[in-house]
Scaffold this motif. Structure first.
Motif, PDB file in Angstrom:
ATOM      1  N   THR A 190       0.786  -1.372   0.024  1.00  0.00           N
ATOM      2  CA  THR A 190       0.000  -0.066  -0.085  1.00  0.00           C
ATOM      3  C   THR A 190       0.868   1.246   0.005  1.00  0.00           C
ATOM      4  O   THR A 190       0.572   2.157  -0.870  1.00  0.00           O
ATOM      5  CB  THR A 190      -1.099   0.057   1.123  1.00  0.00           C
ATOM      6  N   PRO A 191       2.187   1.469   0.768  1.00  0.00           N
ATOM      7  CA  PRO A 191       2.742   2.560   0.853  1.00  0.00           C
ATOM      8  C   PRO A 191       3.380   2.819  -0.782  1.00  0.00           C
ATOM      9  O   PRO A 191       3.346   3.958  -1.058  1.00  0.00           O
ATOM     10  CB  PRO A 191       3.919   2.268   1.437  1.00  0.00           C
ATOM     11  N   ASP A 192       3.699   1.823  -1.427  1.00  0.00           N
ATOM     12  CA  ASP A 192       4.108   1.806  -3.108  1.00  0.00           C
ATOM     13  C   ASP A 192       3.063   2.217  -3.774  1.00  0.00           C
ATOM     14  O   ASP A 192       3.199   3.052  -4.565  1.00  0.00           O
ATOM     15  CB  ASP A 192       4.625   0.467  -3.273  1.00  0.00           C
ATOM     16  N   MET A 193       1.709   1.740  -3.546  1.00  0.00           N
ATOM     17  CA  MET A 193       0.577   2.033  -4.184  1.00  0.00           C
ATOM     18  C   MET A 193       0.259   3.731  -4.016  1.00  0.00           C
ATOM     19  O   MET A 193       0.121   4.343  -5.286  1.00  0.00           O
ATOM     20  CB  MET A 193      -0.515   1.389  -3.843  1.00  0.00           C
ATOM     21  N   LEU A 194       0.241   4.141  -2.841  1.00  0.00           N
ATOM     22  CA  LEU A 194       0.047   5.394  -2.647  1.00  0.00           C
ATOM     23  C   LEU A 194       1.122   6.207  -3.148  1.00  0.00           C
ATOM     24  O   LEU A 194       0.847   7.555  -3.887  1.00  0.00           O
ATOM     25  CB  LEU A 194      -0.078   5.716  -0.902  1.00  0.00           C
ATOM     26  N   ALA A 195       2.383   5.929  -3.029  1.00  0.00           N
ATOM     27  CA  ALA A 195       3.423   6.788  -3.802  1.00  0.00           C
ATOM     28  C   ALA A 195       3.340   6.876  -5.184  1.00  0.00           C
ATOM     29  O   ALA A 195       3.612   8.017  -5.520  1.00  0.00           O
ATOM     30  CB  ALA A 195       4.855   6.245  -3.196  1.00  0.00           C
ATOM     31  N   GLU A 196       2.830   5.746  -5.787  1.00  0.00           N
ATOM     32  CA  GLU A 196       2.755   5.888  -7.243  1.00  0.00           C
ATOM     33  C   GLU A 196       1.499   6.705  -7.721  1.00  0.00           C
ATOM     34  O   GLU A 196       1.888   7.675  -8.555  1.00  0.00           O
ATOM     35  CB  GLU A 196       2.201   4.606  -8.159  1.00  0.00           C
ATOM     36  N   VAL A 197       0.442   6.866  -6.959  1.00  0.00           N
ATOM     37  CA  VAL A 197      -0.689   7.552  -7.167  1.00  0.00           C
ATOM     38  C   VAL A 197      -0.183   9.189  -6.780  1.00  0.00           C
ATOM     39  O   VAL A 197      -0.662  10.033  -7.728  1.00  0.00           O
ATOM     40  CB  VAL A 197      -1.877   7.164  -6.540  1.00  0.00           C
ATOM     41  N   LEU A 198       0.400   9.646  -5.852  1.00  0.00           N
ATOM     42  CA  LEU A 198       0.858  10.662  -5.433  1.00  0.00           C
ATOM     43  C   LEU A 198       1.851  11.189  -6.610  1.00  0.00           C
ATOM     44  O   LEU A 198       1.755  12.517  -7.131  1.00  0.00           O
ATOM     45  CB  LEU A 198       1.283  10.959  -4.167  1.00  0.00           C
ATOM     46  N   ARG A 199       2.511  10.374  -6.861  1.00  0.00           N
ATOM     47  CA  ARG A 199       3.499  10.957  -8.120  1.00  0.00           C
ATOM     48  C   ARG A 199       2.907  11.366  -9.382  1.00  0.00           C
ATOM     49  O   ARG A 199       3.344  12.286  -9.923  1.00  0.00           O
ATOM     50  CB  ARG A 199       4.690   9.860  -8.456  1.00  0.00           C
ATOM     51  N   ARG A 200       2.031  10.351  -9.689  1.00  0.00           N
ATOM     52  CA  ARG A 200       1.421  10.862 -10.975  1.00  0.00           C
ATOM     53  C   ARG A 200       0.601  12.074 -10.682  1.00  0.00           C
ATOM     54  O   ARG A 200       0.360  12.908 -11.791  1.00  0.00           O
ATOM     55  CB  ARG A 200       0.418   9.648 -11.396  1.00  0.00           C
ATOM     56  N   ALA A 201      -0.221  12.257  -9.637  1.00  0.00           N
ATOM     57  CA  ALA A 201      -0.820  13.419  -9.414  1.00  0.00           C
ATOM     58  C   ALA A 201       0.256  14.565  -9.413  1.00  0.00           C
ATOM     59  O   ALA A 201      -0.359  15.804 -10.046  1.00  0.00           O
ATOM     60  CB  ALA A 201      -1.684  13.361  -8.341  1.00  0.00           C
TER      61      ALA A 201
END
Length: 479
Positions: A154-165
């Motif tokens: 989940t931390p990797d998932m959130l990091a990916e979504v934040l980065r794209r945003a």
């Protein structure tokens, strides 16, 4: 009709920017109306140039995004290889290798281009039409297909979504997730449904609810910290996404027995009341599921009841993610109205079947008068429901003066991003710069952040628009 909704959108954008800047009675007058709008009309002639313009443009928020569905299949496959998972080669779902006989390691498929591409198709809606499956069925099947690969990621998932945003100049995300929902549902596993919701509430163990909230609160705080650590936000080379504000909505699984949905809602409101990182609730899972259809009014009553314990918590509800043919017409007549009138929803997710509802124009008036925002997901609505173009009610919402924000729903599953949704809206409905700026502003204005944080975010958005508009040349290109 277009001229009417453009006027409405422009007025809405100006009003919000005035509120953000503290001005009274005078609209700020940078180069906006004539110069920027004319430049935007020029850039619309080139879809690639339009993409570049919209990528750089500030986009206030993505308010309708499921965290697990926002991750791209390539990430899930990479994590599956690292975890030593296997794939069931007929259904193309990821599993623990001990789960069944004759499974094959994901690693073997990942190394082969054709096999890897087939897996990406299976874990998303890419090329779904080639495999004899409806977009609806393929979309909802992906979540169980990639599920095991997301364990402990989940931390990797959130990091990916934040980065794209961050890469798209998005200021704020509200992400739907369900930590603790299984435990909350279990509290009502042996509780029979009772139309007297006070009796239902008395059957729930408050100490157990508090224990779940305490554990999940610590988990959510740690999750955000870990994601920002992965982005090196406090380091020498912070990645895009470090300046994106993020909060969560507690997503309740609406396909469980009604008593368990009630328990999840009581827990979700308590979680959002006590944990600042969680700001609202939502109901998720297919709205056309037989359980979701049969219990719809029970669910709306349950939301209203649970909200009494935490009236400050935001309520965003999936409603009207239906169309004729997917369900019998009687199910199209009341979902959006009950979400607002009974459950007290401040935001509606999808709202596609609005014109099938009883007295739809009175419903539109109510949405406008109550300032209920509709979260519009154009690609998702096309893939899942087959509703697009002139069949989509976005122009009707705009013409009626209903607040709208564009959102992604599940950008990884749908292989899109928020910039794509802005571009799709512009190209489909010939929208103006004022229209899309209003979408951006509405996203911030209707987020569930506390008022002080929202005021700060509005000021940031206004500053970013000033900086962006200063870069726009008469051709529509950016300096």
């Amino acid at each position: 009709m277009r001229a009417k909704w453009c006027c409405i959108a422009a007025v809405g954008a100006a009003a919000v920017l005035l509120a953000a800047s503290g001005c009274r009675g005078v609209v700020p007058a940078p180069r906006l109306d004539a110069d920027i709008d004319a430049a935007f009309e020029r850039v619309k002639a080139s879809p690639p140039a339009l993409r570049a313009f919209l990528q750089a443009m500030p986009k206030g928020a993505d308010l309708h995004s499921h965290l697990s569905g926002a991750v791209y299949a390539e990430s899930y496959l990479r994590w599956a290889v690292q975890a030593g998972l296997c794939v069931e080669t007929q259904k193309l779902v990821l599993l623990d290798c001990a789960a069944a006989p004759d499974l094959e390691p994901v690693a073997a498929h990942y190394r082969d281009m054709l096999s890897r591409n087939r897996l990406i198709d299976a874990l998303s809606t890419r090329n779904y039409h080639l495999y004899g499956r409806s977009g609806h069925d393929q979309f909802f099947a992906t979540f169980s297909a990639f599920g095991p690969a997301g364990r402990d990621r989940t931390p990797d998932m959130l990091a990916e979504v934040l980065r794209r945003a961050g890469e798209q100049n998005i200021l704020y995300l509200e992400l739907m997730a369900s930590p603790g929902m299984g435990s909350a549902a279990a509290l009502a596993a042996d509780v029979p449904w009772n139309d007297d919701l006070a009796v239902m509430r008395a059957a729930l163990d408050d100490a157990a609810l508090d224990g779940i909230v305490a554990g999940v609160g610590g988990y959510v705080r740690g999750l955000v910290a870990e994601a920002r650590e992965r982005l090196d936000c406090a380091g020498a080379a912070p990645q895009p996404g470090c300046d994106v504000a993020v909060r969560f909505l507690a997503q309740v699984i609406r396909t469980r027995p009604a008593a368990e949905v009630f328990a999840q809602l009581v827990y979700g409101f308590r979680l959002a009341r006590d944990v600042p990182e969680v700001v609202g609730i939502n109901l998720v899972a297919p709205e056309d599921d037989p359980v979701a259809l049969a219990d719809y009014t029970r669910h709306m009553r349950s939301v209203a009841f649970a909200a009494q314990e935490a009236p400050q918590v935001g309520i965003a509800l999936h409603a009207g993610e239906l169309t004729l043919g997917l369900v019998p017409p009687e199910h199209l007549r009341f979902h959006i109205r009950e979400a607002v009138e009974i459950a007290g929803a401040q935001r509606i997710g999808h709202g596609v079947d609005v014109m099938f509802e009883d007295d739809p124009y009175a419903l539109l008036d109510m949405l406008r008068e109550r300032n209920v925002l509709v979260e519009v997901n154009l690609t998702s609505n096309d893939v899942i429901l087959g509703v697009a173009g002139d069949d989509h009610p976005l122009p009707i919402y705009l013409a009626a003066g209903v607040a709208v924000a564009l959102s992604t729903d599940d950008e990884g599953v749908s292989r899109i991003d928020l910039t794509h949704e802005y571009q799709r809206a512009v190209q489909t409905y010939d929208l103006s710069y004022a229209d899309i700026k209003a979408f951006s502003v509405s996203g911030v204005d209707h987020g569930f952040l506390p008022s002080a944080e929202k005021t700060s975010l509005r000021a940031d958005l206004e500053a970013r628009f000033r900086a962006f508009e200063a870069r726009v040349m008469p051709s529509g290109e950016l300096r």
